[in-house]
Design a protein around this motif. Sequence first.
Motif, PDB file in Angstrom:
ATOM      1  N   TYR A 952       0.731  -1.256   0.093  1.00 49.63           N
ATOM      2  CA  TYR A 952       0.055  -0.134   0.072  1.00 49.63           C
ATOM      3  C   TYR A 952       0.827   1.162  -0.180  1.00 49.63           C
ATOM      4  CZ  TYR A 952      -3.586   3.416   1.252  1.00 49.63           C
ATOM      5  OH  TYR A 952      -4.385   4.444   1.479  1.00 49.63           O
ATOM      6  N   GLN A 953       2.025   1.241   0.738  1.00 48.55           N
ATOM      7  CA  GLN A 953       2.642   2.394   0.771  1.00 48.55           C
ATOM      8  C   GLN A 953       3.658   2.552  -0.524  1.00 48.55           C
ATOM      9  OE1 GLN A 953       2.762   4.784   3.087  1.00 48.55           O
ATOM     10  NE2 GLN A 953       4.289   5.898   2.214  1.00 48.55           N
ATOM     11  N   SER A 954       3.861   1.426  -1.134  1.00 49.12           N
ATOM     12  CA  SER A 954       4.927   1.500  -2.120  1.00 49.12           C
ATOM     13  C   SER A 954       4.213   2.144  -3.307  1.00 49.12           C
ATOM     14  CB  SER A 954       5.383   0.149  -2.463  1.00 49.12           C
ATOM     15  OG  SER A 954       4.470  -0.564  -3.058  1.00 49.12           O
ATOM     16  N   TRP A 955       3.014   1.804  -3.616  1.00 45.87           N
ATOM     17  CA  TRP A 955       2.253   2.202  -4.829  1.00 45.87           C
ATOM     18  C   TRP A 955       1.983   3.796  -4.612  1.00 45.87           C
ATOM     19  CZ3 TRP A 955      -2.516   4.199  -6.125  1.00 45.87           C
ATOM     20  CH2 TRP A 955      -3.484   3.952  -5.064  1.00 45.87           C
ATOM     21  N   GLN A 956       1.629   4.017  -3.579  1.00 47.48           N
ATOM     22  CA  GLN A 956       1.206   5.315  -3.241  1.00 47.48           C
ATOM     23  C   GLN A 956       2.310   6.714  -3.401  1.00 47.48           C
ATOM     24  OE1 GLN A 956      -1.100   5.707   0.034  1.00 47.48           O
ATOM     25  NE2 GLN A 956      -3.193   5.563  -1.342  1.00 47.48           N
ATOM     26  N   THR A 957       3.569   6.078  -3.086  1.00 43.67           N
ATOM     27  CA  THR A 957       4.590   7.006  -3.330  1.00 43.67           C
ATOM     28  C   THR A 957       4.931   7.671  -4.645  1.00 43.67           C
ATOM     29  OG1 THR A 957       6.191   5.051  -3.853  1.00 43.67           O
ATOM     30  CG2 THR A 957       5.950   5.989  -1.310  1.00 43.67           C
ATOM     31  N   LEU A1185      -3.250   7.781 -12.134  1.00 42.33           N
ATOM     32  CA  LEU A1185      -2.742   8.705 -13.093  1.00 42.33           C
ATOM     33  C   LEU A1185      -2.522  10.113 -12.520  1.00 42.33           C
ATOM     34  CD1 LEU A1185      -5.844   7.925 -15.687  1.00 42.33           C
ATOM     35  CD2 LEU A1185      -3.177   7.094 -15.640  1.00 42.33           C
ATOM     36  N   GLN A1186      -2.362  10.188 -11.147  1.00 41.16           N
ATOM     37  CA  GLN A1186      -2.105  11.373 -10.307  1.00 41.16           C
ATOM     38  C   GLN A1186      -0.753  11.902 -10.862  1.00 41.16           C
ATOM     39  OE1 GLN A1186      -2.657  11.174  -6.228  1.00 41.16           O
ATOM     40  NE2 GLN A1186      -4.904  11.743  -6.434  1.00 41.16           N
ATOM     41  N   SER A1187       0.147  11.150 -11.338  1.00 43.06           N
ATOM     42  CA  SER A1187       1.598  11.515 -11.855  1.00 43.06           C
ATOM     43  C   SER A1187       1.435  12.215 -13.057  1.00 43.06           C
ATOM     44  CB  SER A1187       2.407  10.297 -11.689  1.00 43.06           C
ATOM     45  OG  SER A1187       1.958   9.469 -12.542  1.00 43.06           O
ATOM     46  N   ILE A1188       0.372  12.045 -13.732  1.00 44.39           N
ATOM     47  CA  ILE A1188       0.285  12.645 -15.397  1.00 44.39           C
ATOM     48  C   ILE A1188      -0.266  14.088 -14.878  1.00 44.39           C
ATOM     49  CG2 ILE A1188      -0.421  12.561 -17.542  1.00 44.39           C
ATOM     50  CD1 ILE A1188      -0.776   9.558 -17.040  1.00 44.39           C
ATOM     51  N   PRO A1189       0.059  15.488 -15.108  1.00 44.72           N
ATOM     52  CA  PRO A1189      -0.591  16.525 -15.185  1.00 44.72           C
ATOM     53  C   PRO A1189      -1.799  16.479 -15.869  1.00 44.72           C
ATOM     54  CG  PRO A1189       1.897  16.931 -15.762  1.00 44.72           C
ATOM     55  CD  PRO A1189       1.555  15.469 -15.931  1.00 44.72           C
ATOM     56  N   THR A1190      -2.788  17.302 -15.022  1.00 47.99           N
ATOM     57  CA  THR A1190      -4.206  17.330 -15.948  1.00 47.99           C
ATOM     58  C   THR A1190      -3.775  18.097 -17.345  1.00 47.99           C
ATOM     59  OG1 THR A1190      -5.057  17.877 -13.630  1.00 47.99           O
ATOM     60  CG2 THR A1190      -6.480  18.399 -15.689  1.00 47.99           C
TER      61      THR A1190
END
Length: 1432
Positions: A952-957, A1185-1190
């Motif tokens: 859980y911690q690894s994929w959210q970083t 997809l949060q790492s991709i800018p809107t």
Amino acid sequence: MLSRPKPGESEADLLRFQNQFLAARASPAVKIVKKADKRKGKEGSTDAERPPLQDSKDVVMLDDFPDTLPALTPAPPKKSKIKSASVHFEDEDAEERLESHDRHITAVFSKIIERDTSAVAVTMPVPTGDPFPRTFHRSEIKSEVQLGSGKKSIFAQKMAAKRAAEKAATAPSAAECVQVRSAAPDALDPVGSAGEAPLPSSRGGGDFLTSQHPCLITGEGLGSLKSEQEVQAIHRENLEKLQSMSEEEILQEQARLLAQLDPSLVAFLKSHRGNNEGQKKELKMELNRREEFVESLPVAQHGVRSSLSMQESGLEEHVRKEENMKVEITDDDLPVKPRKEWVHMDNVEFEKLEWMKDLPSPRQKKTKKGMQARFSLKGELIPADADLPTHLGLHHHGEEAERAGYSLQELFHLSRSQVTQQRTLALQVLGRIVQRARAGEFASSLKGSVVRLLLDAGFLFLLRFSLDDAVENVMAASVGALRALLVSLDDEKYLDWTFSWYQGMAAFPFVPNNEEEEEEEEEELNGTEKSQDRKLKDENKPDPDVARYDVVKGLLKTKIQHRLRYILEVVRPVPTVVLDVLHILTHIARHSSEACSQLLDCPRLIETIVREFLPTQWDPKVAEPGFLLTSLHGVACASAMKFIRVLASGGRNATARLLNKFEMKSRLSRFVAEAPLDMPLPREEAVRLSTEAFRLWAVAAGYGQACDLYSDLYPVLVRILQSLPKLLSEKSPVVELSVQRAAAVVTLLTHVTQTAGYTAELQAELSSNNSEDSEPIPPPPVAWSQVSGLQPFVETSLKKILLQISQTEIWQALQPLTTTCVIFLGVYYSAYSQQPSVNPVDCLEELEGLTSEMLQPLLSQPAIDNMWDLLRPCSALCNPLSCSPAPESVGSIASLSCTGGKPPLSLIGSKSPFPFLTALLFLVNNITHIHKGLTSKYSSVLGFRGLKDYLYQSWQTGPPSVTPSSAWILRHEYHLQYFVLALARRMAGTCPDYTQHASLHHCVAMALLSRLLPGSEHLAHEVLLDLAFNPEFLPEGKAGGPEAADFSDILHLGTSAKLAQPGSAAAFLPKVTRGALLRESYQNLPSIRSCYLSHFVHLQPTLMRSQASYQGRNYLIQSVLLPEVKGPILPSDWPFFPLISLYNKVTNAETRGAILNSLPLDLINTVTWNLQWVLLLETWRSKILQSIPTAAKLARLMCVFLTGSDLFLEAPIHRYTAALLSVYCQPKALDSLNLDAPLPGLASFHDLYINLLEQFEGVSFGDPLFGVFVLLPLQKRFSVHLRLSVFGEHTNILRALGVPLQQFPVPLERYTSPPEDNLNLLRLYFRTLVTGALRHTWCPVLYVVAVAHVNSFIFSQESTTQETDAARKSMLRKTWLLVDENLKKHLLYYRLLNAESPLGFDLYEQLPPMRLKYLQIVTQKEITEKAPAIDS
């Protein structure tokens, strides 16, 4: 005959006469000859041609010469003493000879200004009775011996003595001087106090205002007879200036001078006046007299004077400190007393002997600028205020002589000295500095990077030049410094530590990933063409340019391998230098396969190393304790074996050359067959040598080579396996090395087993292959029957080791061996199940026994539970700082940043659970793959709390940074995550209670896809194939996810935005809810998977190489070196990849001038599947997809409109694009939208938007969805250039941009607030409104925006520039005079936005009084009666 000009003819006629004269080539009637005037230059210009000077002095100027003197290069020739003897010719011009010798006339004459004699007194000659003035003879003048007079002629000395006698005759008497001095304090009392100021009186005495002669100016430089009169005139002028100033003015001027002058100059001026002892006594008398005078002053004046003294002391404080540091030199200060009988010591010059006195104590300057770093001979940084004794040899006579140590600049200077000892010492110290810098010792003390500073200064080539030195000591020092620069022994230690891990033999090349040239290469080149093109570029570049981005490549260009071979073969240095050379060669071999090839091709390099440092026999005295080894030549060396092993990792061809051409196969037999205890070497060296021999054999076996040695050395290997349990009780000091050796042996057996596992398959292909087209691969010389007996030995040893799992110390010591044993069992059973000679039932029974007897009891151990809990603290993903680059890391030298060691709780630390758990999961996956009935037995693995917390911690970083120091660590962590996901995939179909973990594992799989590094393409393919698009990992599709999306849209949960979707310009499309779209997307997951797999077909070549490595097909592996790391395999925005691929295909075709009519037949399906997948992720996996800018997401969606002319009008594409648009128009998404920041994969958003506008003009058909994408970037907070593009260059789209206000999903406040301040854009708004290009019926959204901004502007009364004020008043007048009454009402009576109103805004019924008054002032009319009222 030419006629003369006549009256009345114009200038055109004169020009015509001139052309006729020149055409006739007639000789002129008059010839003007200008004779050169040497006093005025060559052309003898007249005074009338010169510009008037500012002063009235006579000035001699030289034409074509500057006022400033040029450098004399070369200097003017000296006068010849044998001039009369030189030969002269009759036709030789003296002027030409003078001009040829006098190359710089301005060195003699530049600008001659007549001296001002207006103030000089004219003395008339004394009348005598003689007809002529009486002459005098020098004998009449008394001679005086002047010691310090310099070289003066006798006549000059006589004239000086005569002037001195005349001056003494006219000087006032001593009594008159006393009267003048006594009267001065009373006469100059207000100004006399200023004499206490530092500048006039800082020399320690004397009142400047009462002195008759200047103390600083002597007039010696004037060189004229009237020099003393000039000096006196200057002195009198100074006195008059001071007398005319008040005390405050003097102090202000004094403070200004002290602030401008250098403190050392002030101290010099003060010391210059204090040389005379008589002046000091006179100063004391003056100070006493002045103190008495101050005491007699009134109280008020005394207070002011005391405050001035305080100010003076404050200004003079730092000057006094500098002065106190300068102590006058006397005989007592010198360690050696000069004697007069010594030659040329009759006049002792103490300033030249100052260097012999004791140094002042060092002090740290209190300044904001950093001080120069100085280092000891050990490479240690010396503090600025450290007071070290001089006998240490750290003081010198350069800058900052009082500070101990040497700066980098001074060491560079010493390294090029002609003295051998100085060169050697400088290189040794520089090497120690580099070693300490790379260890991070200077990170907190120095600004910037020491290593980067040295490389920029040319340190690398300084070492390369020093390597070519003929002196052996200099050569040895340069080798040591080069080893300190390139090699990190800790990096090598951890690479050896991970050699026996899962896939640990494979390593990334030490190639820096900051090559700027890579970005300039064309994308159309494939990998082979790129490498060839880069190689040609590097060959044409100078060595420093190549070394600037890759040090090893730059060194190889200088043929360093040839020089190192010469040092080993010919120079034969001491053992320390030999080891340094071998370390350097090992680092070069880790660089790339090309570097390995260059080392192999170097003449006699490998032969020398094998012959001298890997001999089969050597002197047994080496093993005796206390034996001093003076030469390493002729003695077996573990570092040489390691170099050969690293060289073999460069490729299967390199390994074949080493084994056959360089006779390494016989060396392997010799060092493997003999036990370390029997080798005539020190114990530790013998164990290391044996370990490296087994590792070299393991690398060769990894290519399927050297397996013929297995049958010959089988007894030796079995004897080693039988001795493995003895390591549990071994207490020798080399137990760690013995465990590493045992792990290397098991790793060797693992690769031999892998090779033997495919022998039967290759034998069958060889016998069935009758075609001559493809050459069959010969089977290896080892059969499965030869390796099948290894499993009992390994399994027995493993069971005994696992019994010690609760003993922490023993377990940590034996963990490398345990890991390799578990990996061996996984490989063995995987190959065992594929053998045609094996009964499948027997295989399944053995797996059941292994599960029940060993693995299930192991998983129930508390120690295993603790290991899962250690995953998160040791993870590199959860702790990014654990693999961050070292402080002294430079981009041109690849480093793993392990210098100083890693902490125990890190991924490669001593307490790390990653290697063993990865091996355990590898074994479990192979067991469940062979025997699917055992899958449920291992369901407890996924239930460990420590594992779930870690996942859980690894994929959210956030995405980790990929650097050489992090890539090799992350690769091992990704292996563990992949095996967890592979086990989860098997659990999903068999275990009914698995659903609770499905969402977590899918998030981990999606994060892993965008993180996997080159070399792991097989893992990425498996995740795409079985995990990413697996419906079992998207339980929302079955558990009411679509219905929840519809319910959220109905209730507008978490958002106040309008969720109405824009309509279509095509035929009427029925409204479809988001839940229905999600349901359809979920059902199409198999088609979506096929679409993405087909678009990643370009990775097929690298996928084949990766599959050969992970599946153990050793006969297909070409190199153990992994591909270069420049980032993950898949980009972070890979979910948009099919859409981007289609857009690039169309764009590239149009760039070449072609019209692409052959788009894929299933284009609509491809785009639809892409949009469906993105919609699923945005709804159920939004954090992925949060790492991709809107902004990047919107830019990729714009490709829908830019790919094909009317593609966006297709019903499914239109629906899914509109659904995604509603997601990106929610408040949180709009707040995060930033179009001004650089976007990944996009050179310029402005250019993309211009293309979108042009596409809208051509093929939009007024589509509202297309219109929303055009309107989105026009928000007020984005670049004004986007709005200028619409209202300036593309006004035609305003007629088709008919998005209804009710269908527009973005609040209009984002377009109207804050008010527009760009005057050009406001004028365009007004122009489009007035001309009718922008109407409410055509473009309601931009009509509201333009009206709001123009209304705010014309009624703004804020102070602004004159141009803006005139523009808004003019605009207001024009608005008042508009004929269009509706537009006039909208512009004047606009009140505020109202989304419910048909217009989109509300109007005033009557203008507010303030606006009405302002309108009257501007229009200069009474409008109270004429102004229409708006009915409500």
